[in-house]
Scaffold this motif. Structure first.
Motif, mmCIF file in Angstrom:
data_model
loop_
_atom_site.group_PDB
_atom_site.id
_atom_site.type_symbol
_atom_site.label_atom_id
_atom_site.label_comp_id
_atom_site.label_asym_id
_atom_site.label_seq_id
_atom_site.Cartn_x
_atom_site.Cartn_y
_atom_site.Cartn_z
ATOM 1 N N ALA A 187 55.028 30.029 37.235
ATOM 2 C CA ALA A 187 56.550 29.539 37.335
ATOM 3 C C ALA A 187 57.714 30.335 37.623
ATOM 4 N N ALA A 213 61.562 31.270 36.453
ATOM 5 C CA ALA A 213 62.349 31.049 35.591
ATOM 6 C C ALA A 213 63.710 31.518 35.756
ATOM 7 N N VAL A 239 63.176 26.526 33.686
ATOM 8 C CA VAL A 239 62.059 26.334 34.579
ATOM 9 C C VAL A 239 61.942 24.807 35.048
#
Length: 238
Positions: free
Chosen positions: A166, A168, A179
């Motif tokens: 992911a 961020a 996120v």
């Protein structure tokens, strides 16, 4: 066959939705997961909204520092900048390409520098004062290892990091790096972060401990965004 004919035929071919195999480090070793073109488009929309919150808009300029293996976040960043009509340049995030980053910084005079690494800063610091180099740059999104270097030089910077697969991004409120909650589910246990695929994601990922020290904040941010925020141990320095 003319190029136009070739492209016309190519557009009729089946196009798999798979775009990347994302490889990331976890607490139990290296993991792989799929990333589809649909998910990339959704990520680009999310990134565009986050950059817009920082004031990026049509006519402003950006510099991205990244490496080829980071395409899974570079692609949404490029598409997100495109949606905002922000032209950009790209320099390799490794230290050996710091001169290219320096040329872009001097000649392009970007309003935003995205993805700065400590290696790039080390090279730039050998040739110029960092505070002067970034004096006119309104937005700097830097990796965790670059944040203390920039802040030590008096350069305000926001955190940008990967949390497993992911991306961020810290918001203007400086209350942690957001996120996308539709794409990812974050959790923590004993100060260690875990991640799983969110409900909008087509690519599966079971809850996976990442071996990253940090905290997850889930209350509504002062910027108005309800996406969860991560505070990494090495980056939580205001």
């Amino acid at each position: 066959m003319a190029r136009a004919d070739t492209l016309a035929r190519a557009r009729k071919l089946d196009r798999p939705d798979l775009a990347y195999i994302v490889r990331f480090a976890s607490a139990d070793g290296v993991k792989d997961m799929e990333l589809t073109r649909t998910e990339l488009a959704e990520a680009a929309s999310w990134v565009s909204a986050r950059l817009s919150e920082h004031g990026l808009s049509a006519g402003k300029r950006a510099l991205i520092t990244a490496s080829g293996y980071e395409g899974f976040w570079v692609h949404p960043m490029i598409k997100g900048l495109g949606a905002l009509r922000v032209p950009y340049g790209i320099a390799e995030g490794m230290g050996w390409d710091h001169r290219r980053a320096g040329v872009f910084q001097r000649e392009l005079r970007p309003d935003a520098v995205i993805g700065l690494t400590a290696e790039t800063l080390e090279g730039l610091a050998g040739a110029a004062d960092l505070a002067e180099t970034f004096r006119a740059t309104s937005l700097i999104l830097a990796r965790p290892d670059a944040l203390p270097v920039l802040r030590g030089a008096g350069v305000p910077a926001f955190a940008m990091t990967t949390v497993g697969p992911a991306l961020a991004l810290e918001c203007p409120a400086r209350a942690g790096a957001h996120v996308d909650s539709g794409a990812w589910r974050l959790s923590e246990e004993d100060g260690q972060l875990s991640i799983a695929a969110g409900e909008h994601r087509r690519s599966a990922l079971a809850p996976t401990p990442l071996g990253i020290a940090g905290r997850v904040v889930t209350d509504r941010c002062a910027c108005g965004n309800e996406d969860p925020r991560v505070l990494l141990a090495q980056a939580d320095q205001r």
